[in-house]
Design an enzyme around this catalytic site. Structure first.
Site, PDB file in Angstrom:
ATOM      1  N   TRP A 106     -15.672  -1.872  -4.697  1.00 48.09           N
ATOM      2  CA  TRP A 106     -14.257  -1.514  -4.766  1.00 48.09           C
ATOM      3  C   TRP A 106     -14.036  -0.265  -5.599  1.00 48.09           C
ATOM      4  CZ3 TRP A 106     -11.813  -3.115  -0.878  1.00 48.09           C
ATOM      5  CH2 TRP A 106     -12.057  -4.369  -0.326  1.00 48.09           C
ATOM      6  N   ASP A 175      -8.006  -1.728 -11.569  1.00 47.99           N
ATOM      7  CA  ASP A 175      -7.895  -2.573 -10.388  1.00 47.99           C
ATOM      8  C   ASP A 175      -8.254  -3.998 -10.814  1.00 47.99           C
ATOM      9  OD1 ASP A 175      -8.109  -3.949  -8.031  1.00 47.99           O
ATOM     10  OD2 ASP A 175      -9.571  -2.600  -7.093  1.00 47.99           O
ATOM     11  N   LYS A 199      -6.054 -12.838  -3.961  1.00 49.63           N
ATOM     12  CA  LYS A 199      -7.157 -13.548  -4.621  1.00 49.63           C
ATOM     13  C   LYS A 199      -6.633 -14.571  -5.629  1.00 49.63           C
ATOM     14  CE  LYS A 199      -9.747 -10.082  -2.848  1.00 49.63           C
ATOM     15  NZ  LYS A 199      -9.621  -8.659  -2.680  1.00 49.63           N
TER      16      LYS A 199
HETATM   17  C1  LIG Z   1      -9.922  -7.371  -2.298  1.00 43.43           C
HETATM   18  C2  LIG Z   1      -9.977  -6.235  -3.247  1.00 43.43           C
HETATM   19  C3  LIG Z   1      -9.426  -4.974  -2.944  1.00 43.43           C
HETATM   20  C4  LIG Z   1      -8.793  -4.673  -1.599  1.00 43.43           C
HETATM   21  O1  LIG Z   1      -7.595  -5.324  -1.466  1.00 43.43           O
HETATM   22  P1  LIG Z   1      -6.668  -5.111  -0.176  1.00 43.43           P
HETATM   23  O2  LIG Z   1      -5.419  -5.813  -0.601  1.00 43.43           O
HETATM   24  O3  LIG Z   1      -7.364  -5.747   0.969  1.00 43.43           O
HETATM   25  O4  LIG Z   1      -6.471  -3.656   0.028  1.00 43.43           O
HETATM   26  C5  LIG Z   1      -9.502  -3.982  -3.894  1.00 43.43           C
HETATM   27  N1  LIG Z   1     -10.080  -4.204  -5.085  1.00 43.43           N
HETATM   28  C6  LIG Z   1     -10.623  -5.384  -5.407  1.00 43.43           C
HETATM   29  C7  LIG Z   1     -11.254  -5.564  -6.752  1.00 43.43           C
HETATM   30  C8  LIG Z   1     -10.591  -6.439  -4.501  1.00 43.43           C
HETATM   31  O5  LIG Z   1     -11.128  -7.622  -4.818  1.00 43.43           O
END
Ligand SMILES: *Cc1c(COP(=O)(O)O)cnc(C)c1O
Length: 364
Positions: A106, A175, A199
């Site tokens: 990511w 993030d 998540k």
């Molecule tokens: C799942 C995830 C993303 C991507 O998320 P989307 O909502 O599908 O764009 C980005 N960063 C992390 C750490 C993730 O777990």
């Protein structure tokens, strides 16, 4: 119709398990929310009922994370992936550099998007060891006057997680998609936090952005409205139709967390759960190999491999008989990944650990 007792232990990496109580509450209120005569899916986002829902969700998120007054909370669309672009588009000006710490898949994607916008520097990249470890952030050399430093608190695919909040010389953008609300966080250590909901917070379709108010001045003038943090903040996330239902479910998840002791209690539950699975790896005598180095093991995504492809296949196939679902590892790591977010029950970790013991004994 499916029955509640037939629900599986859902290890999906995302979208992922939600608290049963939250699903039941949404079910009970589905046709006629609090007697207003319609469902949350059917009501105007400009009406009083929805305003109360989004206000309460924001207030509860602020309470959970202890978000200071000087930060804005936005509920946006486009997933965490759109933030990979929005962050540099708003915060990275010509002549400046943004630093990226790449600790997994990511972080790498975030950097790729930022490169399309402006000058970036990758200050650390764990690819040589397939992202099985994290750097000591205080030991890295950052760009003098960097526009911001981007980090990923938990790499969902590799299963490496920073255990504490960073203390860095430039604004930190983080993030937190896969570990937000899994532990207490000192929000003041960050300039901007973003997280896709699917998540730890709710359904896919809403992304939470928490940002320090002074950053809003950095958005360029006459910018694309939907990509403009300042405009989104001025309109309190209601510039256009927001993902009303997703925000509502997130709100229920926040209330559920508050009722269950807040984030410190969540952290204690998550530590207990993760220990159950990691212990099964560690007592297997090398049959299972944890992907992450021990000191950076994620409490959310437990990644491990088995001796070979054949055994991996048999392991995943056999798991189904124990209602263990979604254990397949991401192809970049292989093996198995057990995602055990906030709402994943401790009982499921015990069932998995027993199954792992048993499978290793029979096949080791
Ligand atoms: C799942 C995830 C993303 C991507 O998320 P989307 O909502 O599908 O764009 C980005 N960063 C992390 C750490 C993730 O777990």
């Amino acid at each position: 119709m499916g029955d509640i007792q037939d629900r599986v232990f859902n290890f999906s990496a995302g979208p992922s398990v939600l608290p049963v109580e939250v699903l039941q509450e949404a079910q009970a209120d589905l046709l006629n929310w609090k007697g207003c005569g319609m469902s949350v899916m059917e009501m105007s986002h400009r009406g009083k009922a929805f305003q109360s829902i989004i206000d309460q969700a924001e207030a509860d998120l602020r309470a959970l994370l202890g978000i200071p007054e000087s930060y804005k909370v936005l509920f946006l669309q486009g997933g965490a992936s759109l933030q990979f672009s929005m962050v540099p588009m708003n915060l990275l000006h010509p002549g400046e550099t943004a630093d990226y710490v790449v600790t997994g898949s990511w972080g790498k994607k975030a950097l790729q998007a930022a490169k399309l916008v402006g000058s970036t520097k990758c200050v650390w990249d764990g690819k040589e060891t397939n992202y099985d470890r994290l750097p000591d952030l205080s030991g890295l050399s950052f760009t003098e006057g960097a526009a911001y430093i981007h980090v990923t608190s938990n790499e969902t695919i590799q299963g490496v997680e920073f255990q504490s909040d960073p203390d860095l010389p430039a604004p930190v953008v983080c993030d937190m998609s896969s570990d937000i609300l899994s532990r207490p966080v000192d929000v003041a250590k960050y300039a901007l936090i973003y997280a896709g909901a699917q998540k730890n917070m709710g359904p896919a379709g809403v992304t939470v952005v928490i940002l320090r108010e002074d950053l809003l001045a950095r958005t360029p003038e006459n910018f694309h409205p939907m990509l403009d943090y300042r405009l989104q903040a001025e309109n309190a996330s209601l510039y256009n139709t927001p993902p009303c239902w997703c925000i509502y479910i997130c709100g229920l998840v926040y209330q559920h967390l508050l009722k269950n002791g807040g984030l410190q209690a969540a952290l204690e539950r998550n530590r207990r759960k993760a220990a159950i699975v990691y212990d099964a790896i560690d007592r297997s005598g090398g049959f299972y190999k944890g992907h992450a180095q021990k000191e950076c093991r994620s409490l959310m995504n437990v990644t491990f491999t088995l001796p070979n492809e054949e055994l991996t296949k048999a392991f995943l196939e056999g798991a189904k008989a124990h209602k263990l679902d979604g254990l397949k590892g991401h192809r970049s790591v292989g093996g198995s990944r057990a995602s055990i977010y906030n709402a994943f029950p401790e009982e499921g970790c015990r069932v998995l650990a027993e199954y792992m013991d048993d499978f290793a004994k029979k096949n080791g």
